[in-house]
Motif scaffolding. Structure first.
Motif, PDB file in Angstrom:
ATOM      1  N   ALA A   1     -50.905  56.321 -20.732  1.00 46.57           N
ATOM      2  CA  ALA A   1     -50.050  55.161 -20.477  1.00 46.57           C
ATOM      3  C   ALA A   1     -49.078  55.467 -19.341  1.00 46.57           C
ATOM      4  O   ALA A   1     -48.820  54.608 -18.486  1.00 46.57           O
ATOM      5  N   SER A   2     -48.571  56.691 -19.303  1.00 47.90           N
ATOM      6  CA  SER A   2     -47.661  57.086 -18.224  1.00 47.90           C
ATOM      7  C   SER A   2     -48.349  57.066 -16.870  1.00 47.90           C
ATOM      8  O   SER A   2     -47.745  56.669 -15.865  1.00 47.90           O
ATOM      9  N   LEU A   3     -49.609  57.485 -16.847  1.00 48.06           N
ATOM     10  CA  LEU A   3     -50.366  57.446 -15.590  1.00 48.06           C
ATOM     11  C   LEU A   3     -50.555  56.006 -15.114  1.00 48.06           C
ATOM     12  O   LEU A   3     -50.393  55.703 -13.922  1.00 48.06           O
ATOM     13  N   PHE A   4     -50.915  55.122 -16.049  1.00 43.20           N
ATOM     14  CA  PHE A   4     -51.058  53.707 -15.688  1.00 43.20           C
ATOM     15  C   PHE A   4     -49.730  53.144 -15.188  1.00 43.20           C
ATOM     16  O   PHE A   4     -49.703  52.360 -14.237  1.00 43.20           O
ATOM     17  N   TRP A   5     -48.628  53.549 -15.836  1.00 44.90           N
ATOM     18  CA  TRP A   5     -47.319  53.044 -15.443  1.00 44.90           C
ATOM     19  C   TRP A   5     -46.962  53.522 -14.033  1.00 44.90           C
ATOM     20  O   TRP A   5     -46.427  52.749 -13.231  1.00 44.90           O
ATOM     21  N   MET A   6     -47.270  54.767 -13.735  1.00 40.24           N
ATOM     22  CA  MET A   6     -47.004  55.252 -12.378  1.00 40.24           C
ATOM     23  C   MET A   6     -47.797  54.442 -11.359  1.00 40.24           C
ATOM     24  O   MET A   6     -47.275  54.093 -10.296  1.00 40.24           O
ATOM     25  N   ALA A   7     -49.047  54.126 -11.685  1.00 38.20           N
ATOM     26  CA  ALA A   7     -49.855  53.306 -10.773  1.00 38.20           C
ATOM     27  C   ALA A   7     -49.243  51.919 -10.626  1.00 38.20           C
ATOM     28  O   ALA A   7     -49.182  51.367  -9.515  1.00 38.20           O
ATOM     29  N   ALA A   8     -48.760  51.353 -11.732  1.00 41.25           N
ATOM     30  CA  ALA A   8     -48.132  50.023 -11.671  1.00 41.25           C
ATOM     31  C   ALA A   8     -46.888  50.044 -10.791  1.00 41.25           C
ATOM     32  O   ALA A   8     -46.608  49.069 -10.074  1.00 41.25           O
ATOM     33  N   MET A   9     -46.167  51.149 -10.821  1.00 42.84           N
ATOM     34  CA  MET A   9     -44.936  51.252 -10.036  1.00 42.84           C
ATOM     35  C   MET A   9     -45.214  51.269  -8.533  1.00 42.84           C
ATOM     36  O   MET A   9     -44.327  50.990  -7.737  1.00 42.84           O
ATOM     37  N   THR A  10     -46.461  51.562  -8.148  1.00 41.57           N
ATOM     38  CA  THR A  10     -46.806  51.504  -6.729  1.00 41.57           C
ATOM     39  C   THR A  10     -47.058  50.066  -6.274  1.00 41.57           C
ATOM     40  O   THR A  10     -47.115  49.802  -5.084  1.00 41.57           O
ATOM     41  N   LYS A  11     -47.224  49.148  -7.239  1.00 41.63           N
ATOM     42  CA  LYS A  11     -47.581  47.769  -6.917  1.00 41.63           C
ATOM     43  C   LYS A  11     -46.438  46.775  -7.122  1.00 41.63           C
ATOM     44  O   LYS A  11     -46.437  45.707  -6.519  1.00 41.63           O
ATOM     45  N   PHE A  12     -45.497  47.091  -8.037  1.00 43.00           N
ATOM     46  CA  PHE A  12     -44.456  46.133  -8.403  1.00 43.00           C
ATOM     47  C   PHE A  12     -43.076  46.777  -8.390  1.00 43.00           C
ATOM     48  O   PHE A  12     -42.951  47.994  -8.543  1.00 43.00           O
ATOM     49  N   GLU A  13     -42.073  45.927  -8.268  1.00 40.60           N
ATOM     50  CA  GLU A  13     -40.707  46.395  -8.479  1.00 40.60           C
ATOM     51  C   GLU A  13     -40.513  46.620  -9.969  1.00 40.60           C
ATOM     52  O   GLU A  13     -41.084  45.905 -10.800  1.00 40.60           O
ATOM     53  N   LEU A  14     -39.708  47.588 -10.304  1.00 39.08           N
ATOM     54  CA  LEU A  14     -39.448  47.911 -11.706  1.00 39.08           C
ATOM     55  C   LEU A  14     -38.859  46.718 -12.448  1.00 39.08           C
ATOM     56  O   LEU A  14     -39.258  46.423 -13.578  1.00 39.08           O
ATOM     57  N   SER A  15     -37.953  46.018 -11.810  1.00 35.75           N
ATOM     58  CA  SER A  15     -37.300  44.872 -12.465  1.00 35.75           C
ATOM     59  C   SER A  15     -38.288  43.742 -12.771  1.00 35.75           C
ATOM     60  O   SER A  15     -38.045  42.929 -13.655  1.00 35.75           O
ATOM     61  N   PHE A  16     -39.417  43.709 -12.068  1.00 34.04           N
ATOM     62  CA  PHE A  16     -40.454  42.727 -12.357  1.00 34.04           C
ATOM     63  C   PHE A  16     -41.412  43.236 -13.431  1.00 34.04           C
ATOM     64  O   PHE A  16     -41.757  42.519 -14.372  1.00 34.04           O
ATOM     65  N   ALA A  17     -41.841  44.480 -13.309  1.00 31.12           N
ATOM     66  CA  ALA A  17     -42.879  45.015 -14.192  1.00 31.12           C
ATOM     67  C   ALA A  17     -42.359  45.354 -15.584  1.00 31.12           C
ATOM     68  O   ALA A  17     -43.072  45.158 -16.572  1.00 31.12           O
ATOM     69  N   TYR A  18     -41.139  45.856 -15.682  1.00 34.66           N
ATOM     70  CA  TYR A  18     -40.673  46.371 -16.968  1.00 34.66           C
ATOM     71  C   TYR A  18     -40.607  45.328 -18.081  1.00 34.66           C
ATOM     72  O   TYR A  18     -40.951  45.651 -19.223  1.00 34.66           O
ATOM     73  N   PRO A  19     -40.214  44.093 -17.811  1.00 33.74           N
ATOM     74  CA  PRO A  19     -40.217  43.105 -18.901  1.00 33.74           C
ATOM     75  C   PRO A  19     -41.580  42.917 -19.564  1.00 33.74           C
ATOM     76  O   PRO A  19     -41.654  42.604 -20.747  1.00 33.74           O
ATOM     77  N   PHE A  20     -42.659  43.151 -18.832  1.00 36.17           N
ATOM     78  CA  PHE A  20     -43.996  43.037 -19.424  1.00 36.17           C
ATOM     79  C   PHE A  20     -44.212  44.065 -20.530  1.00 36.17           C
ATOM     80  O   PHE A  20     -45.031  43.859 -21.419  1.00 36.17           O
ATOM     81  N   MET A  21     -43.474  45.154 -20.484  1.00 35.91           N
ATOM     82  CA  MET A  21     -43.626  46.187 -21.508  1.00 35.91           C
ATOM     83  C   MET A  21     -43.215  45.679 -22.885  1.00 35.91           C
ATOM     84  O   MET A  21     -43.654  46.219 -23.898  1.00 35.91           O
ATOM     85  N   SER A  22     -42.427  44.630 -22.929  1.00 35.49           N
ATOM     86  CA  SER A  22     -42.029  44.088 -24.228  1.00 35.49           C
ATOM     87  C   SER A  22     -43.211  43.439 -24.953  1.00 35.49           C
ATOM     88  O   SER A  22     -43.143  43.208 -26.156  1.00 35.49           O
TER      89      SER A  22
END
Length: 121
Positions: free
Chosen positions: A60-81
């Motif tokens: 999951a951490s690897l996928f998250w690192m990949a996601a961080m290359t595509k989106f701003e944290l403030s946009f992507a993090y709410p999806f984690m809920s």
């Protein structure tokens, strides 16, 4: 592709939480004595399914690192809920944990917060 990375993060996070709770529940409560606690936790660590939960967290951490290359944290993090919602639903369906009105309302508030947050971007 970025949304696939977020979905992968959510999938592996939810899997890890559910598998850990299910398998740890099979072993019973944590002993009181310190030495027994260490032995108990050591036994848990070598359960193959519990170990898969730890591996899942790493993936999951690897996928998250990949996601961080595509989106701003403030946009992507709410999806984690979404993982909160899925863990709640699957823990009720699979683990037979109780669903209460308070938990349902709390989950609805989380979902509403995600909608509000994602629309303000």
């Amino acid at each position: 592709m970025g949304y696939l990375y977020i979905a992968g993060t959510i999938f592996f996070t939810v899997y890890g939480q559910l598998i850990l709770k299910w398998r740890i529940g099979k072993y019973g409560s944590l002993p009181v004595d310190f030495a027994d606690k260490l032995l108990f936790l050591f036994k848990l660590l070598f359960d193959p399914l519990i170990f898969s939960g730890f591996v899942s967290a790493f993936v999951a951490s690897l996928f998250w690192m990949a996601a961080m290359t595509k989106f701003e944290l403030s946009f992507a993090y709410p999806f984690m809920s979404i993982s909160f919602v899925l863990v709640f639903l699957f823990s009720a369906l699979i683990l037979r944990e109780p669903m209460t009105w308070a938990k349902g309302i709390g989950l609805a508030l989380i979902v509403a917060g995600v909608i509000v947050t994602s629309r303000s971007m």
